[in-house]
Design a protein around this motif. Structure first.
Motif, mmCIF file in Angstrom:
data_model
loop_
_atom_site.group_PDB
_atom_site.id
_atom_site.type_symbol
_atom_site.label_atom_id
_atom_site.label_comp_id
_atom_site.label_asym_id
_atom_site.label_seq_id
_atom_site.Cartn_x
_atom_site.Cartn_y
_atom_site.Cartn_z
ATOM 1 N N GLU A 47 4.131 -4.925 -10.957
ATOM 2 C CA GLU A 47 3.398 -4.206 -11.906
ATOM 3 C C GLU A 47 3.802 -4.802 -13.161
ATOM 4 O O GLU A 47 4.753 -5.147 -13.466
ATOM 5 C CB GLU A 47 3.249 -2.572 -11.700
ATOM 6 C CG GLU A 47 4.710 -2.320 -12.231
ATOM 7 C CD GLU A 47 4.592 -0.652 -11.973
ATOM 8 O OE1 GLU A 47 3.484 -0.142 -12.162
ATOM 9 O OE2 GLU A 47 5.677 0.085 -12.105
ATOM 10 N N PRO A 65 -1.419 -2.053 -11.911
ATOM 11 C CA PRO A 65 -0.860 -1.543 -10.906
ATOM 12 C C PRO A 65 -0.325 -2.336 -9.662
ATOM 13 O O PRO A 65 -1.436 -3.355 -9.588
ATOM 14 C CB PRO A 65 -1.564 -0.223 -10.606
ATOM 15 C CG PRO A 65 -3.191 -0.564 -11.056
ATOM 16 C CD PRO A 65 -2.991 -1.475 -12.075
ATOM 17 N N PRO A 66 0.403 -2.074 -8.895
ATOM 18 C CA PRO A 66 0.684 -2.841 -7.667
ATOM 19 C C PRO A 66 -0.491 -3.136 -6.752
ATOM 20 O O PRO A 66 -0.626 -4.079 -6.288
ATOM 21 C CB PRO A 66 2.004 -2.074 -7.229
ATOM 22 C CG PRO A 66 2.461 -1.270 -8.253
ATOM 23 C CD PRO A 66 1.319 -0.865 -9.088
ATOM 24 N N GLN A 88 -5.936 0.890 -17.853
ATOM 25 C CA GLN A 88 -5.570 0.112 -16.405
ATOM 26 C C GLN A 88 -6.787 -0.430 -16.295
ATOM 27 O O GLN A 88 -8.034 -0.350 -16.389
ATOM 28 C CB GLN A 88 -5.691 1.414 -15.337
ATOM 29 C CG GLN A 88 -5.397 0.906 -14.088
ATOM 30 C CD GLN A 88 -4.916 1.979 -12.886
ATOM 31 O OE1 GLN A 88 -4.333 2.773 -13.220
ATOM 32 N NE2 GLN A 88 -5.535 1.913 -11.914
#
Length: 223
Positions: A47, A65-66, A88
């Motif tokens: 990430e 994010p991953p 995000q």
């Protein structure tokens, strides 16, 4: 690992000094002054977050994010930056974002870059080892030649000493010539000993213990 490359910025307003920072696991990985593009960074993780600043003022950021960074991701996209409190990424990586501020970003997570770097490093290591082995072989032959020359000089000196002892009644001119040859030998031999010492200090490999013992014995005889 993730390869991230910044190609361009589009913030829609004037700026003074733009800074491009990358964070991974809430830790800053790298910070660059955006003056010469592209900027490329290799991230060890799954990430990351990008922050764009004008001096100390944050223009915007974007977090990945991953779950969005799959192993097959390899693309170049315009991506809009958001407020750091809610940044995000919610896109699909299929289309370019059009809202400013935005950055032109390449994200590569398919491990091709990592595999390529591994192969390049392995090849470079093999080439370096081959070069070092070749140089060691040359140096070993060089020091062996010096040792052989040293032995020849020792034999010559012993022969000169025998000549001086056996012929006490030879002419003064012949004695002088033998003495000159002796002094010439001493000077040449001193130079050879210095070369051997320098090479040994550089840790040149001499694996033949018998050769080393022979050299030591010859040195003891000369003292």
């Amino acid at each position: 690992m993730i390869q991230v490359t910044l190609y361009d910025v589009d913030i829609g307003c004037q700026f003074h000094k733009l800074y491009f920072a990358i964070q991974s696991n809430s830790q800053t990985v790298e910070t660059h002054l955006v003056s010469q593009l592209p900027i490329s960074t290799l991230i060890e993780g799954r990430e990351f977050k990008i922050i764009l600043k004008d001096g100390s003022i944050t223009i915007g950021s974007i977090s990945f994010p991953p779950k969005q960074l799959t192993k097959q991701l390899n693309l170049v996209r315009w991506i809009t930056l958001f407020d750091p409190k809610d940044d995000q990424y919610d896109g699909n990586f299929i289309e370019d974002d059009i809202e400013q501020p935005r950055i032109l970003l390449r994200i590569e997570t398919n491990y091709q870059y990592q595999q390529k770097m591994f192969k390049n490093n392995l090849l470079s290591s093999c080439q370096l080892n081959q070069k070092e082995n070749t140089q060691q072989h040359i140096d070993k032959k060089k020091i062996q030649q010096i040792i052989d020359d040293h032995k020849d000089m020792q034999n010559k000196y012993n022969s000169l000493k025998e000549d001086l002892l056996a012929y006490r009644d030879i002419s003064q001119q012949e004695v002088k010539q033998l003495e000159q040859e002796k002094q010439s030998y001493l000077q040449e031999n001193k130079a050879l000993k210095q070369q051997i010492q320098i090479l040994k200090q550089n840790e040149l490999p001499i694996h033949d213990q018998q050769q080393k013992n022979g050299t030591n014995n010859n040195n003891n005889k000369m003292k």
